[in-house]
Write a protein that holds these residues in place. Structure first.
Motif, PDB file in Angstrom:
ATOM      1  N   GLU A  59     -41.563  17.276 -17.764  1.00 20.24           N
ATOM      2  CA  GLU A  59     -42.474  18.396 -17.914  1.00 20.24           C
ATOM      3  C   GLU A  59     -42.744  19.065 -16.568  1.00 20.24           C
ATOM      4  N   ILE A  60     -43.064  20.354 -16.630  1.00 18.25           N
ATOM      5  CA  ILE A  60     -43.455  21.079 -15.431  1.00 18.25           C
ATOM      6  C   ILE A  60     -44.847  20.631 -15.020  1.00 18.25           C
ATOM      7  N   LEU A  61     -45.041  20.395 -13.720  1.00 23.08           N
ATOM      8  CA  LEU A  61     -46.324  19.927 -13.204  1.00 23.08           C
ATOM      9  C   LEU A  61     -47.092  21.107 -12.598  1.00 23.08           C
ATOM     10  N   LEU A  62     -48.324  21.281 -13.039  1.00 21.31           N
ATOM     11  CA  LEU A  62     -49.191  22.344 -12.524  1.00 21.31           C
ATOM     12  C   LEU A  62     -50.336  21.691 -11.755  1.00 21.31           C
ATOM     13  N   GLN A  63     -50.376  21.912 -10.455  1.00 23.88           N
ATOM     14  CA  GLN A  63     -51.422  21.343  -9.610  1.00 23.88           C
ATOM     15  C   GLN A  63     -52.277  22.480  -9.065  1.00 23.88           C
ATOM     16  N   PHE A 120     -44.079  28.278  -6.383  1.00 24.71           N
ATOM     17  CA  PHE A 120     -43.085  27.718  -7.300  1.00 24.71           C
ATOM     18  C   PHE A 120     -42.074  26.905  -6.503  1.00 24.71           C
ATOM     19  N   GLN A 121     -41.797  25.692  -6.966  1.00 21.61           N
ATOM     20  CA  GLN A 121     -40.766  24.852  -6.371  1.00 21.61           C
ATOM     21  C   GLN A 121     -40.191  23.957  -7.463  1.00 21.61           C
ATOM     22  N   GLU A 122     -39.037  23.357  -7.178  1.00 24.70           N
ATOM     23  CA  GLU A 122     -38.358  22.549  -8.200  1.00 24.70           C
ATOM     24  C   GLU A 122     -38.755  21.083  -8.185  1.00 24.70           C
ATOM     25  N   ASP A 123     -38.940  20.512  -6.986  1.00 21.22           N
ATOM     26  CA  ASP A 123     -39.164  19.071  -6.877  1.00 21.22           C
ATOM     27  C   ASP A 123     -40.538  18.785  -6.282  1.00 21.22           C
ATOM     28  N   MET A 124     -41.007  17.548  -6.511  1.00 24.62           N
ATOM     29  CA  MET A 124     -42.307  17.126  -5.988  1.00 24.62           C
ATOM     30  C   MET A 124     -42.317  17.102  -4.461  1.00 24.62           C
ATOM     31  N   LYS A 125     -41.197  16.708  -3.871  1.00 19.40           N
ATOM     32  CA  LYS A 125     -41.125  16.596  -2.422  1.00 19.40           C
ATOM     33  C   LYS A 125     -41.177  17.979  -1.791  1.00 19.40           C
ATOM     34  N   ASP A 126     -42.150  18.185  -0.887  1.00 16.94           N
ATOM     35  CA  ASP A 126     -42.211  19.441  -0.158  1.00 16.94           C
ATOM     36  C   ASP A 126     -42.754  19.185   1.243  1.00 16.94           C
TER      37      ASP A 126
END
Length: 371
Positions: A48-52, A159-165
């Motif tokens: 699922e897409i994560l919205l923080q 907007f980004q694809e992965d959790m790691k940023d």
């Protein structure tokens, strides 16, 4: 500035996987679509897409995970600012709903979903839009992914694809009210995010500078056969960085020149500093690209010189043996009468003549500096 030194020049092969630095290809599915059509060009995913969401002002801070668009609509944002970070782009319908909630044009969302989008900055009536590549180090590897942000009067959506940023430091400043970030509007937060992105590019390019130094030191000695492959790989990777940072500089210039009321005047000095960092980044990339070209030329010249030395030695040996072969050919003919054959000292005289001719030619070559 932090510098990361490579432990082994051979690690050049593992800096950026080749599939990352390939030129982006246009999806065949996008070619026949109307402008503004939403199509995700990445790999299909099941998660699922994560919205923080981070809701903040000078005296308030709240960090929470949003479960649905309805929950997003119910947030109390009076006199507060919202940073909504969207992790995952594969659910196109959810991205569309987020765009409708913040009144984001489909043309903007189309760029967000296109993972091969060229970095750029665009300005609209009620928001401005920034998209670029975000790079980071992870286990001696260099990773990158697309990062996009939409900045409005009291919100910023990333907007980004992965959790790691690379933005944990910015989040920490918001949590602990460090600096001016909680007292300023989302335009300052957008500057802070871009500043982190550019700083990580500077870290990455300094890693490449160390590897270029390693190659220069190796070239002064006797490079092994894998040298040219490692040099070519490094050149290809730095060229990928050059193709990426050039449009980032263009977008930061547009950021600086913008007259939108969404950017406060007191944010302008920070944008100028961001432009200075970006200019420094692009200049370094161009400098290191030139150095790699010089290394390639130096290596080729070195190899050509070695080949010329080998050919010179072989040529001298050939020239020395030509008259000797001629003399041996004469006395190797199958004629019946040779006056010298009946002479007692003919054989040692023949050898003396051979040695005299060879020695004389070698002495001549040495006087000429050819040996």
């Amino acid at each position: 500035m932090r510098k990361i030194k490579s432990r082994n020049p051979i690690d050049l092969f593992r800096l950026i996987p080749l599939d990352i630095i390939r030129r982006p290809r246009v999806s065949k599915e996008k070619t026949n679509l109307m402008p503004g059509s939403l199509l995700y060009t990445g790999k299909k995913r099941d998660e699922e897409i994560l919205l923080q969401a981070i809701i903040y002002n000078a005296d308030f801070f709240e960090e929470k995970t949003i479960k649905s668009i309805d929950e997003l609509k119910q947030l109390d944002l009076k006199d507060k600012h919202l940073w909504l970070n969207v992790t995952g782009l594969h659910n196109v319908e959810l991205i569309r709903e987020i765009g409708e909630h913040f009144d984001i044009l489909n043309l903007t969302l189309e760029d967000v979903l296109n993972l091969g989008q060229r970095p750029k900055w665009e300005e609209y009536d009620h928001y401005f839009f920034q998209i670029c590549k975000m790079v980071m180090t992870q286990s001696d590897m260099i990773k990158h992914e697309q990062f996009a942000m939409v900045v409005g009067k009291d919100f910023i959506v990333t907007f980004q694809e992965d959790m790691k940023d690379v933005f944990e430091g910015v989040r920490d400043r918001l949590r602990n009210a460090k600096g001016k970030i909680r007292t300023r509007k989302p335009d300052y937060l957008s500057f802070a995010l871009m500043d982190v992105v550019v700083d990580h590019y500077l870290i990455i390019i300094e890693m490449y500078a160390d590897r270029i130094d390693d190659l220069e030191d190796e070239l002064r000695g006797d490079p092994d056969p894998s040298f040219i492959n490692r040099l070519s790989t490094l050149k290809k990777e730095v060229n990928w960085l050059r193709r990426t940072v050039r449009p980032i500089k263009e977008s930061v210039i547009s950021f600086n020149k913008s007259q939108t009321p969404l950017i406060e005047k007191k944010t302008t000095p920070f944008l100028k500093d961001l432009l200075d960092h970006t200019t420094h980044l692009t200049e370094n990339v161009e400098l290191y690209m030139d150095e790699l070209k010089d290394l390639m030329d130096h290596y080729n010249n070195q190899m050509n010189n070695k080949l010329n030395d080998i050919l010179k030695v072989l040529t001298i040996f050939s020239v020395v043996f030509i008259p000797l072969t001629f003399m041996a050919g004469i006395y190797g003919m199958n004629f019946e009468y040779f006056p010298e054959l009946s002479y007692k000292y003919a054989y040692p005289i023949f050898w003396g003549a051979l040695l005299t001719v060879a020695g004389g030619m070698i002495y001549y070559f040495k006087r000429k500096g050819w040996l």
